[in-house]
Design a protein around this motif. Structure first.
Motif, PDB file in Angstrom:
ATOM      1  N   GLY A 198     -43.722 -15.743 -31.587  1.00  0.00           N
ATOM      2  CA  GLY A 198     -44.158 -14.991 -30.301  1.00  0.00           C
ATOM      3  C   GLY A 198     -44.231 -13.071 -30.937  1.00  0.00           C
ATOM      4  N   HIS A 199     -43.856 -13.119 -32.109  1.00  0.00           N
ATOM      5  CA  HIS A 199     -43.956 -12.264 -33.157  1.00  0.00           C
ATOM      6  C   HIS A 199     -45.652 -12.203 -33.530  1.00  0.00           C
ATOM      7  CE1 HIS A 199     -39.494 -10.414 -33.543  1.00  0.00           C
ATOM      8  NE2 HIS A 199     -39.400 -11.830 -33.090  1.00  0.00           N
ATOM      9  N   LEU A 200     -45.860 -10.363 -33.556  1.00  0.00           N
ATOM     10  CA  LEU A 200     -47.677 -10.715 -33.730  1.00  0.00           C
ATOM     11  C   LEU A 200     -47.894 -10.586 -34.727  1.00  0.00           C
ATOM     12  CD1 LEU A 200     -49.006  -8.153 -30.800  1.00  0.00           C
ATOM     13  CD2 LEU A 200     -48.598 -10.964 -30.925  1.00  0.00           C
ATOM     14  N   TYR A 201     -48.496 -10.616 -35.959  1.00  0.00           N
ATOM     15  CA  TYR A 201     -48.807 -10.723 -37.666  1.00  0.00           C
ATOM     16  C   TYR A 201     -50.263 -10.179 -37.324  1.00  0.00           C
ATOM     17  CZ  TYR A 201     -50.520 -11.360 -42.143  1.00  0.00           C
ATOM     18  OH  TYR A 201     -51.577 -11.388 -43.891  1.00  0.00           O
ATOM     19  N   VAL A 202     -49.832  -8.417 -37.940  1.00  0.00           N
ATOM     20  CA  VAL A 202     -51.277  -7.226 -37.676  1.00  0.00           C
ATOM     21  C   VAL A 202     -51.059  -6.946 -39.182  1.00  0.00           C
ATOM     22  CG1 VAL A 202     -52.067  -5.518 -37.013  1.00  0.00           C
ATOM     23  CG2 VAL A 202     -49.872  -6.519 -35.201  1.00  0.00           C
ATOM     24  N   TYR A 203     -52.298  -7.464 -39.412  1.00  0.00           N
ATOM     25  CA  TYR A 203     -53.039  -7.204 -40.588  1.00  0.00           C
ATOM     26  C   TYR A 203     -54.110  -5.736 -41.108  1.00  0.00           C
ATOM     27  CZ  TYR A 203     -56.481 -10.718 -40.824  1.00  0.00           C
ATOM     28  OH  TYR A 203     -57.878 -11.270 -40.462  1.00  0.00           O
ATOM     29  N   LEU A 204     -54.297  -5.351 -41.969  1.00  0.00           N
ATOM     30  CA  LEU A 204     -55.888  -4.623 -42.507  1.00  0.00           C
ATOM     31  C   LEU A 204     -56.398  -5.579 -42.930  1.00  0.00           C
ATOM     32  CD1 LEU A 204     -56.466  -2.073 -42.086  1.00  0.00           C
ATOM     33  CD2 LEU A 204     -55.495  -1.565 -44.276  1.00  0.00           C
ATOM     34  N   SER A 205     -57.714  -5.600 -42.293  1.00  0.00           N
ATOM     35  CA  SER A 205     -59.025  -6.379 -42.582  1.00  0.00           C
ATOM     36  C   SER A 205     -60.284  -5.476 -43.520  1.00  0.00           C
ATOM     37  CB  SER A 205     -59.922  -7.162 -41.678  1.00  0.00           C
ATOM     38  OG  SER A 205     -61.143  -7.712 -42.178  1.00  0.00           O
TER      39      SER A 205
END
Length: 222
Positions: free
Chosen positions: A78-85
């Motif tokens: 339920g957490h959001l994994y936000v990564y840089l592309s």
């Protein structure tokens, strides 16, 4: 939201490949600085970490184990994994699977159903409404989530993180008509039919165009 229910941990506790199709037709609503944008999810991809599920996933950020970059994938669902592309775009994944088992579901595309003005302001290059969140980098830009400050934001409880609040809603009844196939732009065998872990709503105009990843077409033909 008609026909939708708030996501909870239990609904996201199965492996990503099982949870991913259930996100289709759901809505991610994000408020940043008082401006809210909601996206109806039309395309997703599942990714498993090291030791997750019966088959190793060579296309996952967590394929080699836990690192500082992918730590959110190993946390509670339920957490959001936000990564840089590519050093530019912030991409958004919904963490799924039991806590301590790495898994993420990339939100590849969606339809902006609320906050179009704010989404257009963040995505001035978008020529049409269809293009606002068509592709994972565009979706991240449209909703306003940014790496690294929003990595780990909780889309179940809606607790504020770095000025943002995110909430995920799922269809009360999963969609019946769903397409599946290889993931987009993923290198090698991980981007072939050996991993048909991309799911989308057929004929939806916001869905990405498929493209092979580096070496994937060759791997598919071998």
């Amino acid at each position: 939201m008609t026909g939708l229910v708030p996501a909870d941990r239990a609904a996201l506790s199965d492996l990503p490949v099982e949870v991913a199709p259930r996100l289709l037709g759901g809505v991610l609503r994000v408020s940043v600085g008082g401006e809210a944008v909601a996206v109806r999810i039309t395309e997703v991809e599942a990714y498993h970490g090291q030791g997750t599920g019966p088959a190793a996933d060579p296309g996952s950020h967590a394929r080699m184990g836990r690192t500082a970059r992918n730590a959110t994938m190993w946390g509670e669902p339920g957490h959001l994994y936000v990564y840089l592309s590519h050093g530019i775009h912030s991409c958004v994944n919904v963490v799924s699977g039991p806590e301590g088992v790495a898994g993420g579901i990339l939100l590849r595309a969606g339809e902006v159903i609320e906050g179009a003005d704010a989404a257009h302001a963040r995505r001035p290059a978008a020529r049409t409404a269809r293009d606002l969140a068509r592709g994972p980098g565009r979706l991240g830009d449209a909703v306003g989530l940014r790496h690294p400050i929003h990595d780990g934001i909780d889309a179940v409880t809606g607790v504020e993180r770095a000025g943002a609040v995110a909430r995920l809603h799922l269809p009360a009844t999963p969609l019946r008509r769903i397409a599946t196939g290889p993931r987009v732009g993923v290198a090698g065998v991980a981007g072939t039919a050996a991993f048909p872990w991309r799911f989308w709503i057929p004929d939806d105009p916001t869905v990405s165009v498929f493209r092979w990843g580096r070496g994937a077409q060759e791997a598919a033909g071998s």
